[in-house]
Enzyme design. Structure first.
Site, PDB file in Angstrom:
ATOM      1  N   THR A 141       0.898  -1.394  -0.082  1.00 34.14           N
ATOM      2  CA  THR A 141      -0.006  -0.189  -0.061  1.00 34.14           C
ATOM      3  C   THR A 141       0.925   1.211   0.006  1.00 34.14           C
ATOM      4  N   GLY A 180       2.505  -2.858   7.989  1.00 33.78           N
ATOM      5  CA  GLY A 180       2.639  -3.390   9.227  1.00 33.78           C
ATOM      6  C   GLY A 180       4.131  -4.114   9.574  1.00 33.78           C
ATOM      7  N   GLU A 383      -6.120  -5.770   4.201  1.00 32.46           N
ATOM      8  CA  GLU A 383      -6.295  -7.045   3.429  1.00 32.46           C
ATOM      9  C   GLU A 383      -7.476  -6.926   2.417  1.00 32.46           C
TER      10      GLU A 383
HETATM   11  C1  LIG Z   1      -2.319 -17.051   7.678  1.00 29.46           C
HETATM   12  C2  LIG Z   1      -2.885 -16.562   8.949  1.00 29.46           C
HETATM   13  C3  LIG Z   1      -3.442 -15.353   8.736  1.00 29.46           C
HETATM   14  C4  LIG Z   1      -4.163 -14.791  10.124  1.00 29.46           C
HETATM   15  C5  LIG Z   1      -4.175 -13.280  10.243  1.00 29.46           C
HETATM   16  C6  LIG Z   1      -4.174 -12.790  11.598  1.00 29.46           C
HETATM   17  C7  LIG Z   1      -4.551 -11.351  11.833  1.00 29.46           C
HETATM   18  C8  LIG Z   1      -4.046 -10.629  10.995  1.00 29.46           C
HETATM   19  C9  LIG Z   1      -4.995  -9.613  10.690  1.00 29.46           C
HETATM   20  C10 LIG Z   1      -4.846  -8.634   9.932  1.00 29.46           C
HETATM   21  C11 LIG Z   1      -3.781  -8.387   9.209  1.00 29.46           C
HETATM   22  C12 LIG Z   1      -3.627  -6.948   8.511  1.00 29.46           C
HETATM   23  C13 LIG Z   1      -2.609  -6.920   7.369  1.00 29.46           C
HETATM   24  C14 LIG Z   1      -2.937  -6.081   6.343  1.00 29.46           C
HETATM   25  C15 LIG Z   1      -2.143  -6.129   5.380  1.00 29.46           C
HETATM   26  C16 LIG Z   1      -2.605  -5.602   4.028  1.00 29.46           C
HETATM   27  O1  LIG Z   1      -3.624  -4.501   3.874  1.00 29.46           O
HETATM   28  S1  LIG Z   1      -1.471  -6.107   2.480  1.00 29.46           S
HETATM   29  C17 LIG Z   1      -2.308  -5.204   1.454  1.00 29.46           C
HETATM   30  C18 LIG Z   1      -3.663  -5.475   0.981  1.00 29.46           C
HETATM   31  N1  LIG Z   1      -4.144  -5.224  -0.240  1.00 29.46           N
HETATM   32  C19 LIG Z   1      -5.375  -5.310  -0.913  1.00 29.46           C
HETATM   33  O2  LIG Z   1      -5.784  -6.295  -0.597  1.00 29.46           O
HETATM   34  C20 LIG Z   1      -5.487  -4.679  -2.017  1.00 29.46           C
HETATM   35  C21 LIG Z   1      -6.854  -4.796  -2.620  1.00 29.46           C
HETATM   36  N2  LIG Z   1      -6.886  -4.902  -4.133  1.00 29.46           N
HETATM   37  C22 LIG Z   1      -6.813  -6.019  -4.779  1.00 29.46           C
HETATM   38  O3  LIG Z   1      -6.780  -7.064  -4.477  1.00 29.46           O
HETATM   39  C23 LIG Z   1      -6.750  -5.744  -6.325  1.00 29.46           C
HETATM   40  O4  LIG Z   1      -6.353  -4.288  -6.860  1.00 29.46           O
HETATM   41  C24 LIG Z   1      -8.204  -5.867  -7.003  1.00 29.46           C
HETATM   42  C25 LIG Z   1      -9.091  -5.342  -6.523  1.00 29.46           C
HETATM   43  C26 LIG Z   1      -8.409  -7.643  -6.967  1.00 29.46           C
HETATM   44  C27 LIG Z   1      -8.003  -5.678  -8.553  1.00 29.46           C
HETATM   45  O5  LIG Z   1      -7.086  -6.346  -9.271  1.00 29.46           O
HETATM   46  P1  LIG Z   1      -6.653  -5.743 -10.781  1.00 29.46           P
HETATM   47  O6  LIG Z   1      -6.781  -4.218 -10.521  1.00 29.46           O
HETATM   48  O7  LIG Z   1      -5.454  -6.455 -10.972  1.00 29.46           O
HETATM   49  O8  LIG Z   1      -7.822  -6.000 -11.666  1.00 29.46           O
HETATM   50  P2  LIG Z   1      -9.062  -7.136 -11.689  1.00 29.46           P
HETATM   51  O9  LIG Z   1      -9.481  -7.132 -13.269  1.00 29.46           O
HETATM   52  O10 LIG Z   1     -10.081  -6.819 -10.766  1.00 29.46           O
HETATM   53  O11 LIG Z   1      -8.095  -8.607 -11.361  1.00 29.46           O
HETATM   54  C28 LIG Z   1      -7.525  -9.160 -12.307  1.00 29.46           C
HETATM   55  C29 LIG Z   1      -7.594 -10.681 -12.346  1.00 29.46           C
HETATM   56  O12 LIG Z   1      -6.994 -11.174 -11.199  1.00 29.46           O
HETATM   57  C30 LIG Z   1      -7.993 -12.025 -10.197  1.00 29.46           C
HETATM   58  N3  LIG Z   1      -7.542 -11.672  -9.202  1.00 29.46           N
HETATM   59  C31 LIG Z   1      -7.570 -10.361  -8.305  1.00 29.46           C
HETATM   60  N4  LIG Z   1      -7.075 -10.731  -7.010  1.00 29.46           N
HETATM   61  C32 LIG Z   1      -6.823 -11.936  -7.040  1.00 29.46           C
HETATM   62  C33 LIG Z   1      -6.414 -12.711  -5.923  1.00 29.46           C
HETATM   63  N5  LIG Z   1      -5.734 -12.288  -4.783  1.00 29.46           N
HETATM   64  N6  LIG Z   1      -6.034 -14.100  -6.152  1.00 29.46           N
HETATM   65  C34 LIG Z   1      -6.293 -14.546  -7.374  1.00 29.46           C
HETATM   66  N7  LIG Z   1      -6.933 -13.989  -8.305  1.00 29.46           N
HETATM   67  C35 LIG Z   1      -6.993 -12.623  -8.096  1.00 29.46           C
HETATM   68  C36 LIG Z   1      -9.274 -11.358 -10.717  1.00 29.46           C
HETATM   69  O13 LIG Z   1     -10.414 -12.190 -10.368  1.00 29.46           O
HETATM   70  C37 LIG Z   1      -9.009 -11.190 -12.122  1.00 29.46           C
HETATM   71  O14 LIG Z   1      -9.300 -12.478 -13.000  1.00 29.46           O
HETATM   72  P3  LIG Z   1      -9.913 -12.386 -14.406  1.00 29.46           P
HETATM   73  O15 LIG Z   1      -8.774 -11.496 -15.057  1.00 29.46           O
HETATM   74  O16 LIG Z   1      -9.998 -13.871 -14.526  1.00 29.46           O
HETATM   75  O17 LIG Z   1     -11.166 -11.764 -14.399  1.00 29.46           O
HETATM   76  C1  LIG Z   2      -4.751  -1.785  10.567  1.00 26.19           C
HETATM   77  C2  LIG Z   2      -4.349  -1.856   9.133  1.00 26.19           C
HETATM   78  C3  LIG Z   2      -3.297  -2.695   8.505  1.00 26.19           C
HETATM   79  C4  LIG Z   2      -2.526  -2.455   7.330  1.00 26.19           C
HETATM   80  N1  LIG Z   2      -1.370  -3.329   7.157  1.00 26.19           N
HETATM   81  C5  LIG Z   2      -0.961  -3.249   5.653  1.00 26.19           C
HETATM   82  C6  LIG Z   2       0.499  -3.865   5.743  1.00 26.19           C
HETATM   83  O1  LIG Z   2       0.890  -4.389   6.482  1.00 26.19           O
HETATM   84  N2  LIG Z   2       0.605  -3.741   4.275  1.00 26.19           N
HETATM   85  C7  LIG Z   2       0.225  -3.124   3.151  1.00 26.19           C
HETATM   86  O2  LIG Z   2       0.660  -3.109   2.252  1.00 26.19           O
HETATM   87  N3  LIG Z   2      -1.139  -2.498   3.581  1.00 26.19           N
HETATM   88  C8  LIG Z   2      -1.524  -2.226   4.747  1.00 26.19           C
HETATM   89  N4  LIG Z   2      -2.830  -1.796   4.893  1.00 26.19           N
HETATM   90  C9  LIG Z   2      -3.269  -0.930   4.086  1.00 26.19           C
HETATM   91  C10 LIG Z   2      -4.762  -1.731   3.385  1.00 26.19           C
HETATM   92  O3  LIG Z   2      -4.278  -2.889   2.546  1.00 26.19           O
HETATM   93  C11 LIG Z   2      -5.444  -0.540   2.557  1.00 26.19           C
HETATM   94  O4  LIG Z   2      -5.887   0.437   3.491  1.00 26.19           O
HETATM   95  C12 LIG Z   2      -6.386  -1.151   1.967  1.00 26.19           C
HETATM   96  O5  LIG Z   2      -6.128  -2.101   0.833  1.00 26.19           O
HETATM   97  C13 LIG Z   2      -7.595  -0.183   1.418  1.00 26.19           C
HETATM   98  O6  LIG Z   2      -6.911   0.406   0.458  1.00 26.19           O
HETATM   99  P1  LIG Z   2      -6.857   2.335   0.766  1.00 26.19           P
HETATM  100  O7  LIG Z   2      -6.529   2.708   2.159  1.00 26.19           O
HETATM  101  O8  LIG Z   2      -6.173   2.761  -0.337  1.00 26.19           O
HETATM  102  O9  LIG Z   2      -8.609   2.582   0.633  1.00 26.19           O
HETATM  103  P2  LIG Z   2      -9.377   3.227  -0.566  1.00 26.19           P
HETATM  104  O10 LIG Z   2      -9.163   2.060  -2.002  1.00 26.19           O
HETATM  105  O11 LIG Z   2      -8.781   4.357  -0.917  1.00 26.19           O
HETATM  106  O12 LIG Z   2     -10.780   2.983  -0.248  1.00 26.19           O
HETATM  107  C14 LIG Z   2     -11.437   4.092   0.096  1.00 26.19           C
HETATM  108  C15 LIG Z   2     -12.840   4.083  -0.215  1.00 26.19           C
HETATM  109  O13 LIG Z   2     -12.732   4.232  -1.942  1.00 26.19           O
HETATM  110  C16 LIG Z   2     -13.605   2.994  -2.230  1.00 26.19           C
HETATM  111  N5  LIG Z   2     -13.257   2.560  -3.503  1.00 26.19           N
HETATM  112  C17 LIG Z   2     -11.921   2.510  -3.712  1.00 26.19           C
HETATM  113  N6  LIG Z   2     -11.870   1.866  -5.036  1.00 26.19           N
HETATM  114  C18 LIG Z   2     -12.904   1.449  -5.443  1.00 26.19           C
HETATM  115  C19 LIG Z   2     -13.418   0.785  -6.606  1.00 26.19           C
HETATM  116  N7  LIG Z   2     -12.855   0.616  -7.523  1.00 26.19           N
HETATM  117  N8  LIG Z   2     -14.826   0.684  -6.795  1.00 26.19           N
HETATM  118  C20 LIG Z   2     -15.875   1.208  -5.696  1.00 26.19           C
HETATM  119  N9  LIG Z   2     -15.502   1.763  -4.562  1.00 26.19           N
HETATM  120  C21 LIG Z   2     -13.993   1.912  -4.613  1.00 26.19           C
HETATM  121  C22 LIG Z   2     -13.643   1.960  -1.203  1.00 26.19           C
HETATM  122  O14 LIG Z   2     -14.776   1.167  -1.266  1.00 26.19           O
HETATM  123  C23 LIG Z   2     -13.515   2.982   0.054  1.00 26.19           C
HETATM  124  O15 LIG Z   2     -14.882   3.130   0.590  1.00 26.19           O
HETATM  125  C24 LIG Z   2      -3.155  -1.790   6.281  1.00 26.19           C
HETATM  126  C25 LIG Z   2      -4.541  -1.191   6.759  1.00 26.19           C
HETATM  127  C26 LIG Z   2      -5.073  -1.095   8.050  1.00 26.19           C
HETATM  128  C27 LIG Z   2      -6.360  -0.278   8.439  1.00 26.19           C
END
Ligand SMILES: CCCCCCCC/C=C\CCC/C=C/C(=O)SCCNC(=O)CCNC(=O)[C@H](O)C(C)(C)COP(=O)(O)OP(=O)(O)OC[C@H]1O[C@@H](n2cnc3c(N)ncnc32)[C@H](O)[C@@H]1OP(=O)(O)O
Ligand SMILES: Cc1cc2nc3c(=O)[nH]c(=O)nc-3n(C[C@H](O)[C@H](O)[C@H](O)COP(=O)(O)OP(=O)(O)OC[C@H]3O[C@@H](n4cnc5c(N)ncnc54)[C@H](O)[C@@H]3O)c2cc1C
Length: 616
Positions: A141, A180, A383
């Site tokens: 992120t 994180g 996530e």
């Molecule tokens: C193991 C034990 C765990 C225990 C847990 C304990 C507690 C811990 C608690 C919390 C931990 C918090 C830590 C937090 C970490 C983070 O937040 S890390 C950052 C996380 N960020 C995200 O999740 C980003 C979200 N966004 C996306 O995933 C992508 O941008 C998207 C929204 C999916 C869009 O992808 P994209 O822009 O590429 O476009 P699409 O057309 O939508 O997707 C392309 C094709 O890929 C397929 N796809 C997408 N994602 C996935 C996936 N994850 N796996 C497999 N396939 C995936 C999608 O279906 C499309 O396929 P198609 O082309 O056939 O349609």
């Molecule tokens: C406690 C915590 C721990 C985290 N740990 C990590 C970490 O270890 N590593 C890491 O990489 N990240 C981490 N993150 C970041 C986290 O992965 C992002 O906050 C999360 O993926 C959401 O993205 P954003 O914050 O950019 O929100 P945004 O995507 O900016 O979302 C803001 C608003 O826009 C809307 N929106 C965005 N895109 C669309 C769309 N295409 N269509 C419709 N609505 C949309 C959303 O629904 C939301 O309401 C953490 C976040 C938190 C809160």
């Protein structure tokens, strides 16, 4: 300490063996015994004793949790534990409802190494990472982007002369943010919760790393800079899949804690009068209190069931992918996305309802409900943000409609979309869980068809799928929720059917909870069932009566059903949720122990003195 007489009475009722239900929840008696052993290994070890974390500042909390987390790691290694559930038991027994500072190292750094490093790289990084010789994080992120991964701005330019990648965060919005466990550059500052994790920022300025730092089990860059794509490009997203697949069970765990606290306290708390002069009843005898808590009790069991199922399904798919079979990756992704989104969202709503149901004392950290809430609620954003993930599930469902039209077989979890549903007979007030499941599947099927018709029309008009989706995102999200509820109810019904065979008395009480879950879900969307002419008003009136009747059946079982979650008092860390129900005496003791009552409030006198001297 003697048992509170209310809870003592509550535990004399019941129609099932609590211990047997605990064994079922744990996955067998041996697992319960091992969990008890591991909890005791932590609770009896003085190294895990320390200040009440609810009284600590952010800085103190981080330091104390890091100290404990290191002790957890040592204890886990000392006991040679490598099972994730057993490791989680040791972790949860020590963390007092917090997320530990090294959590991201395990779930978001080690896991991707395991998934995407080749054998050489595993030797170089995975082995030392598992031994904590290197501590990692997951810096995806950025300040400007989190959901839209393709919008990330960080650059990795390949320098063919030096065989290195040159990393840069070229703009302010490119700064890595929320990372994180990121101890390199800085902490992003105080947060709503997650005080135990140092979510950091990371600026990269021409940081050079060797070519072979790119995890090469899937894609790789050759010496001349040629990029060799992975067999399935989506596998690079796999590192996010692992945590998402685990978060439904994490949600179930946190909701189980909250309902345990709220239901035990609701039996200890007497308030107001039902019959004048007949004393104050337990608040759990009020239908409104039951209406708050019993659907959540049912939900906790439903989420636990589907959470276990999701983890098993995900592990099977990961094994298939390790052998080069990717055919179930898409289903795994959308199931994890939908379940993670719906379960964590409904869990944080549920924890808040549990807090409300405890009145003022629920607002005190003595209850630990605020601590559980602020640490859990992150899971609806982290996530994968809720809407983002539901849209992933929705897009998959739209493809299922096309597959159906083309005669392409559907994945098992969506096979019901190809079934025909009809309901002729009028529902009375004893609808069984299978009929409720059929109704929930029917709604999801109809909703999917309804949404698909709008998207198709838009697609015909614009020829652009993204535009078509964007115009109907609200109903796409609702469609994904409807499908996910069908997945949850199906898992719950399937598990209860299984338990009815092996343990009828436990199965019977769980079938009551399954009915509560199903009726609550149908009543929440009653308009759709009328609109699709699946139910009539009389049917809805009857299942509303059924719900209130089910509450009367569950009332005498409620404390036993939360006892079956088997939270040790030291793990639950809630005065309202104590097993012995001795709340008031311990609330007072806890308040008096607060450091705020210990320090001489010199500041108070100093400023009040100034006020007096000001002669306003
Ligand atoms: C193991 C034990 C765990 C225990 C847990 C304990 C507690 C811990 C608690 C919390 C931990 C918090 C830590 C937090 C970490 C983070 O937040 S890390 C950052 C996380 N960020 C995200 O999740 C980003 C979200 N966004 C996306 O995933 C992508 O941008 C998207 C929204 C999916 C869009 O992808 P994209 O822009 O590429 O476009 P699409 O057309 O939508 O997707 C392309 C094709 O890929 C397929 N796809 C997408 N994602 C996935 C996936 N994850 N796996 C497999 N396939 C995936 C999608 O279906 C499309 O396929 P198609 O082309 O056939 O349609
Ligand atoms: C406690 C915590 C721990 C985290 N740990 C990590 C970490 O270890 N590593 C890491 O990489 N990240 C981490 N993150 C970041 C986290 O992965 C992002 O906050 C999360 O993926 C959401 O993205 P954003 O914050 O950019 O929100 P945004 O995507 O900016 O979302 C803001 C608003 O826009 C809307 N929106 C965005 N895109 C669309 C769309 N295409 N269509 C419709 N609505 C949309 C959303 O629904 C939301 O309401 C953490 C976040 C938190 C809160």
């Amino acid at each position: 300490m003697p048992m509170n007489p209310d809870l003592e009475k509550e535990r004399q009722g019941g129609t099932f063996d609590v211990e047997q239900l605990t064994h079922i929840l744990d996955g067998g008696r041996d697992k319960t015994l091992k969990r008890h052993f591991l909890e005791q290994e932590v609770l009896k070890d003085p190294v895990f004793r320390g200040p009440d974390t609810r009284f600590l500042s952010r800085e103190e909390l981080f330091g104390e949790l890091l100290r404990k987390h290191v002790a957890v790691i040592k204890k886990t290694q000392e006991l040679s534990i490598d099972d994730i559930n057993e490791a989680s038991t040791i972790y949860s027994a020590a963390m007092n409802n917090n997320v530990g500072p090294l959590t991201l190292h395990s779930v978001a750094f080690v896991a991707p190494l395991d998934l995407m490093a080749d054998d050489e790289q595993k030797k170089k990084w995975l082995i030392p990472a598992k031994k904590y010789e290197i501590i990692g994080c997951y810096a995806q992120t950025e300040l400007g982007h989190g959901s839209f991964i393709r919008g990330l701005e960080t650059r990795a330019d390949y320098d063919v002369n030096t065989q290195q990648f040159v990393l840069n965060t070229p703009t302010e919005t490119a700064i890595k943010w929320w990372v994180g466990g990121c101890v390199a550059v800085g902490d992003i500052g105080p947060k709503f919760g997650f005080g135990g994790v140092d979510n950091g920022y990371l600026c990269l300025n021409n940081v050079r790393i060797p070519r072979d730092n790119l995890l090469a089990k899937t894609g790789k860059v050759l010496e001349d800079g040629t990029y060799v794509k992975p067999e399935n490009p989506k596998v690079v997203y796999g590192s996010m899949l692992g945590i998402r697949a685990a978060l439904p069970k994490v949600g179930a765990y946190n909701l189980s804690k909250a309902v345990t606290i709220a239901i035990r306290y609701s039996c200890v708390r007497h308030q107001s009068e039902i019959k004048p002069g007949c004393g104050e009843p337990q608040v759990l005898d009020y239908q409104t209190q039951q209406h708050k808590l019993f659907p959540l009790l049912a939900t906790a069991y439903a989420f636990h069931t589907v959470g276990v199922w999701m983890l098993d399904f995900h592990s099977t798919v990961m094994n298939e992918i390790n052998e080069g079979h990717y055919h179930r990756l898409a289903e795994d992704h959308v199931l994890a996305a939908g379940l993670k989104a719906v379960i964590n969202w409904k869990t944080h709503e549920g924890i808040e309802i549990c807090r409300f149901s405890c009145g003022g004392h629920g607002y005190s950290l003595a209850s630990s409900l605020p601590v559980i809430y602020v640490n859990h609620v992150a899971n609806s954003t982290a996530e994968g943000e809720t809407v983002i993930l539901l849209l992933q599930t929705a897009v998959y469902l739209m493809k299922c409609v096309i597959d159906l039209e083309q005669g392409t077989p559907l994945d098992p979890s969506v096979a019901y979309l190809d079934q025909s549903f009809s309901k002729s007979e009028q529902w009375c007030s004893d609808v069984d869980m299978h009929s409720l499941l059929k109704a929930i599947q029917f709604r999801s099927k109809k909703f999917t068809e309804y949404v698909s018709s709008f998207v198709k029309k838009e697609l015909m008009a614009t020829g652009n799928q993204q535009l078509a989706f964007n115009k109907h995102k609200v109903i796409l999200v609702e469609c994904a929720k409807a499908h996910t509820e069908a997945v949850i109810m199906n898992a719950f019904v399937t598990k209860v059917d299984e338990i009815l065979q092996s343990n009828p008395s436990v199965g019977k009480v769980l079938s009551l909870l399954c009915q509560i879950y199903g009726v609550t879900e149908i009543l929440a969307h009653s308009g759709d069932y009328i609109q699709y002419e699946y139910l009539r008003k009389i049917d809805l009136d009857n299942i509303q009566d059924q719900l209130f009747k089910l509450y009367t059946y569950i009332r005498p079982e409620a404390v036993l059903l939360v006892d079956a979650f088997d939270f040790h008092d030291e793990v639950l860390k809630s005065i309202l949720g104590r097993y012995d129900g001795q709340v008031y005496e311990n609330m007072f003791k806890w308040a008096k122990a607060s450091p705020f009552n210990k320090q001489d409030q010199g500041t108070f006198r100093k400023y009040i003195q100034q006020l007096k001297q000001a002669k306003l």
